[in-house]
Design a protein around this motif. Structure first.
Motif, short mmCIF file in Angstrom:
data_model
loop_
_atom_site.label_atom_id
_atom_site.label_comp_id
_atom_site.label_asym_id
_atom_site.label_seq_id
_atom_site.Cartn_x
_atom_site.Cartn_y
_atom_site.Cartn_z
N GLU A 1 6.51 -10.14 7.90
CA GLU A 1 6.85 -9.30 9.07
C GLU A 1 6.11 -7.98 9.02
O GLU A 1 5.52 -7.53 9.99
CB GLU A 1 8.35 -8.98 9.09
CG GLU A 1 9.23 -10.08 9.63
CD GLU A 1 10.69 -9.67 9.54
OE1 GLU A 1 10.97 -8.45 9.66
OE2 GLU A 1 11.54 -10.55 9.31
N GLN B 1 12.11 -1.67 5.79
CA GLN B 1 10.72 -1.24 5.83
C GLN B 1 10.27 -1.00 7.27
O GLN B 1 9.47 -0.11 7.53
CB GLN B 1 9.83 -2.27 5.12
CG GLN B 1 8.49 -1.73 4.64
CD GLN B 1 8.62 -0.57 3.67
OE1 GLN B 1 9.19 0.48 4.02
NE2 GLN B 1 8.13 -0.72 2.46
N ARG B 2 10.83 -1.75 8.23
CA ARG B 2 10.51 -1.48 9.63
C ARG B 2 10.99 -0.09 10.03
O ARG B 2 10.30 0.65 10.72
CB ARG B 2 11.20 -2.51 10.54
CG ARG B 2 10.37 -3.71 10.74
CD ARG B 2 11.11 -4.81 11.46
NE ARG B 2 10.22 -5.96 11.49
CZ ARG B 2 9.34 -6.16 12.47
NH1 ARG B 2 9.28 -5.35 13.50
NH2 ARG B 2 8.52 -7.19 12.41
N GLY C 1 13.29 -6.19 4.76
CA GLY C 1 12.32 -6.18 5.86
C GLY C 1 12.72 -5.18 6.93
O GLY C 1 11.89 -4.44 7.47
N GLU C 2 14.03 -5.19 7.24
CA GLU C 2 14.53 -4.26 8.25
C GLU C 2 14.33 -2.82 7.79
O GLU C 2 13.91 -1.95 8.55
CB GLU C 2 16.01 -4.53 8.54
CG GLU C 2 16.22 -5.82 9.32
CD GLU C 2 17.68 -6.25 9.36
OE1 GLU C 2 18.08 -6.90 10.30
OE2 GLU C 2 18.44 -5.87 8.41
N SER D 1 9.92 -11.37 4.68
CA SER D 1 9.95 -9.98 5.11
C SER D 1 8.57 -9.36 4.96
O SER D 1 8.11 -8.60 5.81
CB SER D 1 10.95 -9.17 4.29
OG SER D 1 12.22 -9.76 4.36
N SER E 1 18.52 -5.48 5.58
CA SER E 1 17.68 -6.28 4.67
C SER E 1 16.44 -5.48 4.35
O SER E 1 16.11 -4.49 5.01
CB SER E 1 17.28 -7.59 5.37
OG SER E 1 16.30 -7.30 6.35
N THR F 1 4.84 -3.91 0.86
CA THR F 1 5.49 -5.22 0.77
C THR F 1 5.94 -5.52 -0.64
O THR F 1 6.48 -6.58 -0.92
CB THR F 1 4.50 -6.33 1.21
OG1 THR F 1 3.32 -6.22 0.39
CG2 THR F 1 4.10 -6.17 2.66
N LEU G 1 9.51 -6.70 -1.11
CA LEU G 1 10.04 -7.60 -0.08
C LEU G 1 9.82 -9.07 -0.45
O LEU G 1 8.86 -9.41 -1.15
CB LEU G 1 9.35 -7.31 1.26
CG LEU G 1 9.53 -5.89 1.79
CD1 LEU G 1 8.78 -5.74 3.10
CD2 LEU G 1 11.00 -5.57 1.95
#
Ligand SMILES: Nc1ncnc2c1ncn2[C@@H]1O[C@H](COP(=O)(O)OP(=O)(O)O)[C@@H](O)[C@H]1O
Ligand SMILES: [Mg+2]
Lengths: 789, 238
Positions: free
Chosen positions: B180, B149-150, B146-147, B177, B144, B170, B173
């Motif tokens: 997060e 970008q982590r 968010g994942e 997300s 995803s 962001t 996103l």
């Protein structure tokens, strides 16, 4: 400009590398094809073509000057069936004093003011035509080894004629009809006749019909009927001359075919690859074009035309290059064949260009058809990246290798695009195969050449004087050549320091069951007769009664090594056993080699005329010859260093091989270049990411180069063995086309170490092709690349 | 006050034929600050970030980061500089699709010559700190936003950079997300990581930035310190 035209034009402009690659590849392919095609034409039926070009004489007739007159002979030009005639020319037979090459044979000399004319238009190969008395132009045959070629400035002494006149060689010429051994001015011919009283006239005729022996015979009868009875003393049909003409002209053909096939395959591969690459990097553009209303056909056509524009330019340049490059090559084949080809025949140019463009069109259509099939929606949806999932295993595997990360990243690249990689592997393989083949072929041909040398120094009969070789034309049979005193010669050889071994060679003619003509037999004395001869099978003769022969002899007599046959030497039957098949191209393989003792009973006085001497390593041949000649001063013999005669055909093959190999290797490298450019373009965003994460320019270059390493290695590993196979096949073909089996010594010329090198040659091609785009990749501006979203 | 980490003095960047993207910008950013660069689209925010990262060079002016004259670096020098001092996070993640998450995260260390095993250990730590260690063997395409970008943040932190640059982290996103990532950047800042952040996201700027710089047409229009700098020299994730 139409919408399609605009798309095409902007496409050509945008894809500069692809455009240049297509242009270059087509240019190289067309150049090679023009060269190859012209050589095929030049090598086809060289005698017939040379004969046509020179308006060769269908009948060369000799008349007795005592029984007819010049006027009567001129009138014979109107005999039934005669379409053109030349003459009468006065003839004489001269026997020059001993020459460089031993006792000279008699030469038929023709008095002729002009080499041209309606019949037998002689080609001057060197120097000039005779302009006054004391000059002679000699018939030359470049199929003869160099030492037998007359040299300009040589002086022929004629001690048998009153006043011992001399003739200086002012030119060499080639009469395909072989109408004379030499030509002088007409006034001179009369003076040369006096002593012999065997004066005569030569008439040269062309006939309306002269295709068969019967037709030529009928023509001859018509000529004969037009002159006084008994005046025609001899006549030779052009059919006889043709039968005797050289047969090794087909040598080039298998070799040209090999290169031709390689070239065409490579061009198709690379061009297909370039177009397919353009389609795949242009998918987004294609989608937009289609969304704007372009039909699939229009899209395919746009891509095909984009390829055709540089292809046409390349073909034009290739034709020019081919036509220029062929000139020096044709002048060589002209010398060999006696032809007077001056350039590429127009139909070769037309056929090559048409073929090339047809091929490019077909390839481009096939490669671009994907662009037509792509569904607009998919195309617009697909981003810049290739579909995920491809080659991930390779990336994972490569990541584990204990190598710098940029290298392992690059190593995995080829696996993401398997089809594209495969075509480039094939192109590299062809390039490596061509290089391997070329080097092997050239090494083999040099080995063939080496088999013609039987010593470092030769001793020939006669004093060191210059003189002419035997000429062509109807000749008077000469007696057996006189040899120098063998005891004195052998004593001189063995006394000279530096001698490693020697052989004395006597030549005679014998007949063998199954052969209509007599066959030359070389009878050897001495301790090193086999030097330079290479066995195909069996062994060299070891004792009297054993003979060694070449493949054509075995074929002609339906014998094989181990058979016993009966030779007849001057009426004496000699039973001999064939103990070996040797690679010996002298007399086109019709030569028997044996110990002198084999013939001792039949010809007790047979004397060696020539001696071949091998020197101990480190001996200087020139000073050895000087020393030996001093010792030989009292003997009718002269020592000289064995001349390194380089076969003209070999020169052509070597030059062509180098040229064609360079071309194929360049094409392969261009293929790699195009592939790497494509990859760089497709990966430009990833490149930006790499750089943002700290990849230096050097690491970028390492990654790009690494991306072609696997491709190059595989290509080389496939290509080198193909090259070896080609070399063996083609060489075998070349040999068998002239009736020879080649010895292993000639064929197996690759060492395992060399093969590894040739395999690595694929890697080299790949790296060379990748260097340029790797540099470009390293210079890509990161910020710009990252904006390409 | 702590030492300046970034010093821009009178920096301009002109692209051919356009108005200057940056026009005489001077700016000092100190260790431990979290600076949000705000401004309308086309105002020069990304250009500024690229100059700091050594991805681009100013037409005039000086860019000094951690005592390094970034504007004077050559291609190889700026690559080494980025490796050593800069971690970057982008709006569209810029993960390499044909590498696994772990391989993506390890890459900056490996480019710097770190052995694979050492890099693996560090990547493992980072991924578990960021709560995505279960994704180590996955490919970015499956994750995803968010994942992703982590993962990008993990990759940016791989070489313990002095400076974390984030360009609209962001921006691509969804709200959840985005939240997060906001959280994550906050934590990093709390741990003392110096951050320069380009964003449209006022919530992000407010929650995480100690200072906001407003760019308009390539010039600094406003520069406000919004809350007390938490630049206590706490060791960040190291
Ligand atoms: N590589 C480039 N070439 C030309 N113009 C550029 C380039 N990069 C940015 N620009 C221009 O510079 C200005 C600032 O761009 P940018 O820094 O990306 O703005 P922001 O990130 O604030 O939206 C814009 O007008 C943009 O079009
Ligand atoms: Mg921006």
């Amino acid at each position: 400009m139409s919408a399609l035209g605009k798309v095409v034009r902007s496409g050509v402009g945008r894809r500069r590398v692809q455009t240049v690659v297509i242009g270059l590849v087509v240019m190289i392919a067309v150049t090679a094809a023009v060269l190859g095609g012209s050589l095929m034409v030049a090598s086809r039926a060289p005698f017939d073509r040379a004969f046509d070009q020179q308006h060769g004489a269908h009948l060369t007739a000799q008349f007795d000057a005592g029984k007819t007159t010049a006027a009567q002979l001129s009138a014979s030009a109107h005999a039934t069936g005669v379409t053109a005639a030349a003459g009468p020319f006065q003839t004489a037979v001269i026997t020059p004093a001993t020459s460089r090459m031993g006792p000279a044979d008699p030469i038929t000399v023709v008095g002729r003011a002009d080499p041209g004319g309606p019949v037998d238009a002689i080609t001057l190969t060197n120097g000039r035509w005779v302009t006054g008395p004391g000059e002679i132009v000699l018939q030359t045959d470049l199929r003869l080894p160099l030492v037998f070629q007359p040299k300009l400035g040589d002086v022929l002494r004629l001690p048998d004629l009153p006043g011992s006149p001399t003739l200086t060689v002012v030119g060499t010429a080639r009469s395909v009809s072989e109408t004379a051994g030499g030509w002088v001015v007409p006034e001179q011919a009369a003076t040369l006749t006096a002593a012999w009283a065997l004066g005569g006239y030569q008439m040269l005729y062309r006939f309306a019909t002269a295709g068969t022996t019967a037709e030529v015979d009928a023509d001859r009868d018509a000529v004969q009927a037009s002159v006084p009875a008994g005046a025609l003393s001899g006549a030779r049909s052009w059919l006889t001359t043709r039968t005797n003409s050289a047969g090794n002209t087909v040598l080039l053909v298998p070799f040209l075919i090999a290169f031709g096939v390689l070239g065409v395959l490579m061009a198709v591969l690379i061009i297909g690859n370039v177009i397919a690459g353009a389609v795949s990097t242009g998918t987004h553009r294609i989608g937009i074009l289609k969304a704007l209303g372009f039909t699939p056909n229009q899209v395919v056509r746009a891509y095909t035309v984009q390829a055709l524009i540089p292809a046409v330019a390349g073909a034009a340049l290739g034709v020019v290059a081919g036509n220029l490059l062929i000139i020096p090559i044709l002048s060589q084949t002209n010398e060999i064949y006696g032809t007077t080809d001056s350039g590429v025949s127009p139909w070769v140019n037309v056929a090559v260009v048409a073929g090339a463009l047809a091929l490019v069109t077909a390839t481009a259509l096939a490669a671009a058809s994907r662009a037509g099939r792509l569904r607009t929606v998919d195309v617009l949806a697909v981003g810049r990246t290739p579909g995920p999932g491809r080659g991930h295993w390779a990336a994972r595997l490569a990541a584990r290798l204990p190598l710098p990360r940029p290298v392992t990243l690059g190593l995995a690249h080829p696996f993401a695009r398997v089809l594209r990689t495969a075509t480039i592997v094939a192109a590299i393989a062809f390039g490596a195969a061509a290089a391997t083949f070329a080097v092997g072929l050239s090494a083999s041909l040099n080995q063939v050449e080496a088999t013609e040398s039987h010593g470092d120094v030769v001793i020939q009969p006669g004093r060191p004087e210059s003189g002419p070789p035997p000429g062509g034309g109807p000749q008077v049979a000469s007696g057996p050549p006189r040899g120098p005193d063998p005891v004195a010669v052998v004593k001189a050889i063995t006394a000279q320091s530096g001698t490693s071994g020697y052989s004395g060679v006597a030549s005679t003619e014998v007949t063998a069951a199954g052969l209509t003509d007599s066959i030359e037999t070389l009878a050897f004395t001495g301790d090193n007769s086999s030097y330079g001869y290479r066995m195909v099978s069996g062994t060299w003769f070891a004792q009297p009664g054993q003979i060694v022969v070449a493949t054509p002899f075995l074929a002609a007599t339906h014998t094989q090594v181990g058979d016993t046959i009966v030779l007849t030497d001057h009426g004496t039957p000699i039973t001999v056993r064939i103990v070996g098949e040797v690679f010996n191209i002298e007399n086109r393989g019709m030569q028997i080699l044996t110990a002198a003792a084999t013939l001792a009973a039949a010809e007790p006085d047979l004397l060696a005329t020539t001696y071949n001497i091998t020197l101990k390593p480190g001996t200087d041949p020139a000073s050895y010859v000087t020393g030996l000649n001093a010792t030989l001063s009292g003997v009718e013999a002269t020592a000289m260093t064995a001349e390194d005669e380089t076969d003209e055909l070999l020169l052509i093959v070597n030059a062509l091989t180098t040229l064609l190999t360079l071309m194929l290797v360049t094409v392969a490298a261009l293929g790699v270049l195009n592939m790497v450019v494509l990859e760089t373009r497709e990966r430009v965003h990833d490149l930006g990411v790499h750089k943002a994460l700290g990849m230096t320019p050097r690491q970028t270059i390492a990654m790009v180069i690494a991306s072609v390493v696997v491709t190059g290695l595989i290509g080389g590993a496939i290509g080198a063995p193909i090259g070896v196979m080609l070399q063996k096949t083609i060489l075998g073909e070349m040999g068998s086309s002239v009736g020879f089996n080649l010895p292993a010594y000639v064929i197996n010329i690759y060492h395992p170490g060399e093969l590894v090198l040739f395999g690595l040659g694929g890697l080299l091609i790949a790296i060379v092709g990748a260097l340029l785009p790797a540099g470009w990749a390293a210079r890509t501006r990161t910020a710009t690349a990252l904006r390409t979203e | 006050m702590t030492v300046p980490v970034i010093e821009l003095s009178d920096v301009s960047r002109r692209y051919d034929g356009g108005p200057p993207a940056l026009d005489g910008v001077s700016l000092t950013i100190r260790a431990g600050e979290a600076v949000a660069i705000l401004g309308p689209s086309g105002s020069g925010k990304s250009t500024l970030l690229n100059l700091v990262a050594g991805l681009d060079r100013p037409s005039s002016g000086m860019v000094t980061v951690d005592r390094v004259r970034v504007d004077k670096l050559g291609e190889a020098g700026s690559a080494r500089y980025r490796r050593a001092k800069i971690g970057m996070v982008f709006q569209f993640f810029n993960l390499l699709d044909d590498l696994t998450v772990a391989d993506n995260v390890m890459l900056p260390a490996q480019l710097a010559g770190t052995a694979r095993t050492v890099a693996q250990r560090r990547a493992g730590e980072l991924l578990s700190t960021l709560g995505i260690d279960r994704l180590a063997r996955a490919y970015p395409g499956r994750l995803s936003g968010g994942e992703r970008q982590r993962v990008a943040v993990a990759r940016a932190l791989m070489n313990r950079p002095a400076l974390l640059l984030a360009d609209e982290p962001t921006g691509a996103l969804d709200t959840a997300s985005g939240e997060e990532v906001r959280q994550l950047l906050n934590e990093l800042h709390a741990e003392g990581q110096t951050i320069v952040l380009v964003t449209h996201d006022l919530a992000l700027a407010e929650s995480c930035a100690t200072r906001t710089v407003q760019l308009v047409d390539g010039r600094v229009a406003a520069d406000t310190t919004s809350k007390a700098s938490t630049s206590s020299p706490v060791e960040p994730v190291r």
